[in-house]
Enzyme design. Structure first.
Site, PDB file in Angstrom:
ATOM      1  N   HIS A  18       0.838  -1.202   0.000  1.00 47.43           N
ATOM      2  CA  HIS A  18       0.000   0.000   0.000  1.00 47.43           C
ATOM      3  C   HIS A  18       0.877   1.258   0.000  1.00 47.43           C
ATOM      4  CE1 HIS A  18      -3.000  -2.700   2.324  1.00 47.43           C
ATOM      5  NE2 HIS A  18      -3.556  -2.473   1.150  1.00 47.43           N
ATOM      6  N   LYS A  42     -17.755  -6.363   7.003  1.00 44.58           N
ATOM      7  CA  LYS A  42     -16.449  -6.996   7.185  1.00 44.58           C
ATOM      8  C   LYS A  42     -16.033  -6.844   8.633  1.00 44.58           C
ATOM      9  CE  LYS A  42     -13.942  -6.780   2.796  1.00 44.58           C
ATOM     10  NZ  LYS A  42     -12.780  -6.166   2.140  1.00 44.58           N
ATOM     11  N   ARG A  91      -1.774  -5.881  -8.483  1.00 47.23           N
ATOM     12  CA  ARG A  91      -0.669  -6.784  -8.180  1.00 47.23           C
ATOM     13  C   ARG A  91      -0.456  -7.768  -9.320  1.00 47.23           C
ATOM     14  NH1 ARG A  91      -3.169  -7.457  -2.353  1.00 47.23           N
ATOM     15  NH2 ARG A  91      -4.899  -6.943  -3.692  1.00 47.23           N
ATOM     16  N   SER A 129      -2.896  -7.809   2.707  1.00 48.25           N
ATOM     17  CA  SER A 129      -3.176  -7.732   4.147  1.00 48.25           C
ATOM     18  C   SER A 129      -3.608  -9.100   4.665  1.00 48.25           C
ATOM     19  CB  SER A 129      -4.278  -6.713   4.424  1.00 48.25           C
ATOM     20  OG  SER A 129      -3.913  -5.455   3.945  1.00 48.25           O
TER      21      SER A 129
HETATM   22  P1  ADP Z   1      -9.207  -4.709  -0.735  1.00 49.14           P
HETATM   23  O1  ADP Z   1      -9.805  -3.957  -1.880  1.00 49.14           O
HETATM   24  O2  ADP Z   1      -8.934  -6.144  -1.032  1.00 49.14           O
HETATM   25  O3  ADP Z   1      -9.805  -4.446   0.602  1.00 49.14           O
HETATM   26  P2  ADP Z   1      -6.940  -3.390   0.357  1.00 49.14           P
HETATM   27  O4  ADP Z   1      -7.786  -2.600   1.206  1.00 49.14           O
HETATM   28  O5  ADP Z   1      -5.949  -4.302   1.017  1.00 49.14           O
HETATM   29  O6  ADP Z   1      -7.728  -4.157  -0.723  1.00 49.14           O
HETATM   30  O7  ADP Z   1      -6.097  -2.487  -0.641  1.00 49.14           O
HETATM   31  C1  ADP Z   1      -6.601  -1.341  -1.263  1.00 49.14           C
HETATM   32  C2  ADP Z   1      -5.930  -1.194  -2.590  1.00 49.14           C
HETATM   33  O8  ADP Z   1      -4.552  -1.444  -2.490  1.00 49.14           O
HETATM   34  C3  ADP Z   1      -6.440  -2.136  -3.681  1.00 49.14           C
HETATM   35  O9  ADP Z   1      -6.409  -1.435  -4.899  1.00 49.14           O
HETATM   36  C4  ADP Z   1      -5.428  -3.225  -3.704  1.00 49.14           C
HETATM   37  O10 ADP Z   1      -5.345  -3.828  -4.993  1.00 49.14           O
HETATM   38  C5  ADP Z   1      -4.171  -2.437  -3.419  1.00 49.14           C
HETATM   39  N1  ADP Z   1      -3.119  -3.256  -2.839  1.00 49.14           N
HETATM   40  C6  ADP Z   1      -3.167  -4.055  -1.757  1.00 49.14           C
HETATM   41  N2  ADP Z   1      -1.981  -4.654  -1.537  1.00 49.14           N
HETATM   42  C7  ADP Z   1      -1.155  -4.225  -2.526  1.00 49.14           C
HETATM   43  C8  ADP Z   1       0.203  -4.491  -2.902  1.00 49.14           C
HETATM   44  N3  ADP Z   1       0.954  -5.355  -2.233  1.00 49.14           N
HETATM   45  N4  ADP Z   1       0.700  -3.861  -3.974  1.00 49.14           N
HETATM   46  C9  ADP Z   1      -0.075  -3.017  -4.675  1.00 49.14           C
HETATM   47  N5  ADP Z   1      -1.337  -2.729  -4.412  1.00 49.14           N
HETATM   48  C10 ADP Z   1      -1.887  -3.321  -3.349  1.00 49.14           C
END
Ligand code: ADP
Length: 179
Positions: A18, A42, A91, A129
């Protein structure tokens, strides 16, 4: 005209993946608002307040980044904030289908807001995460994948969960993918 971008997500917890996207976004846009989705359906590991605090501290060195939270439609929130861009991290191919659907639906809801996909450094391209939480639950190290504060909080939180789960007849967690 200044371009404000919104980077939405659960951030439960924030990872270096992130933060990599936030850093890249901060170089591209005048301002980037990291927006934590409040989703009562969630059950997050970390409270909204905790996630806000951790994100604010983890991004304190980047001047054009701020942290906020929202519920309801993302495009409504972006419009309220005056943002013309939604940033999402991509990703691997597995992210693509869902992200593509979301981006086109958001475009249908508000054609004036553009979704921009950004790729993290390949070091973080497998990081999520969910996976971080799973590794910690199974006793593995996530050093270098999350900020030190998150690592510390994860240890405490998951340790507490483990103790609670060790009640009568609930010895082993189910659905362990890495165990
Ligand atoms: P989700 O939409 O699954 O709840 P998160 O809240 O973890 O995702 O992440 C928010 C954004 O960050 C999403 O666009 C997700 O694709 C991106 N993201 C999460 N982890 C990574 C990573 N390791 N590298 C790049 N982008 C990421």
């Amino acid at each position: 005209m200044k371009v404000l971008a919104v980077y939405p997500g659960s951030f439960d917890p924030v990872t270096h993946g992130h933060l990599d996207i936030i850093r890249r976004g901060s170089r591209l846009f005048d301002r980037i608002v990291v927006a934590i989705l409040r989703n009562p359906e969630k059950k997050p590991l970390f409270s909204l307040q905790e996630r806000r605090g951790v994100l604010a501290r983890a991004t304190s060195g980047i001047p054009n980044v701020s942290v906020d939270s929202f519920d309801g439609l993302l495009v409504d929130y972006a419009r309220r904030r005056g943002a013309r861009v939604i940033v999402r991290g991509l990703r691997a191919l597995s992210d693509f289908e869902y992200e593509f659907q979301m981006a086109l639906m958001n475009r249908r809801l508000d054609a004036s807001i553009e979704t921009v996909f950004m790729m993290p450094s390949e070091t973080y391209s497998y990081l999520s995460s969910r996976l971080v939480k799973e590794v910690v639950r199974l006793g593995g190290s996530v050093t270098g994948l999350v900020p030190p504060e998150v690592e510390c909080r994860l240890g405490i939180r998951v340790g507490n969960h483990r103790k609670k789960a060790r009640g009568p007849g609930r010895g082993k967690a189910r659905n362990r993918r890495l165990g």
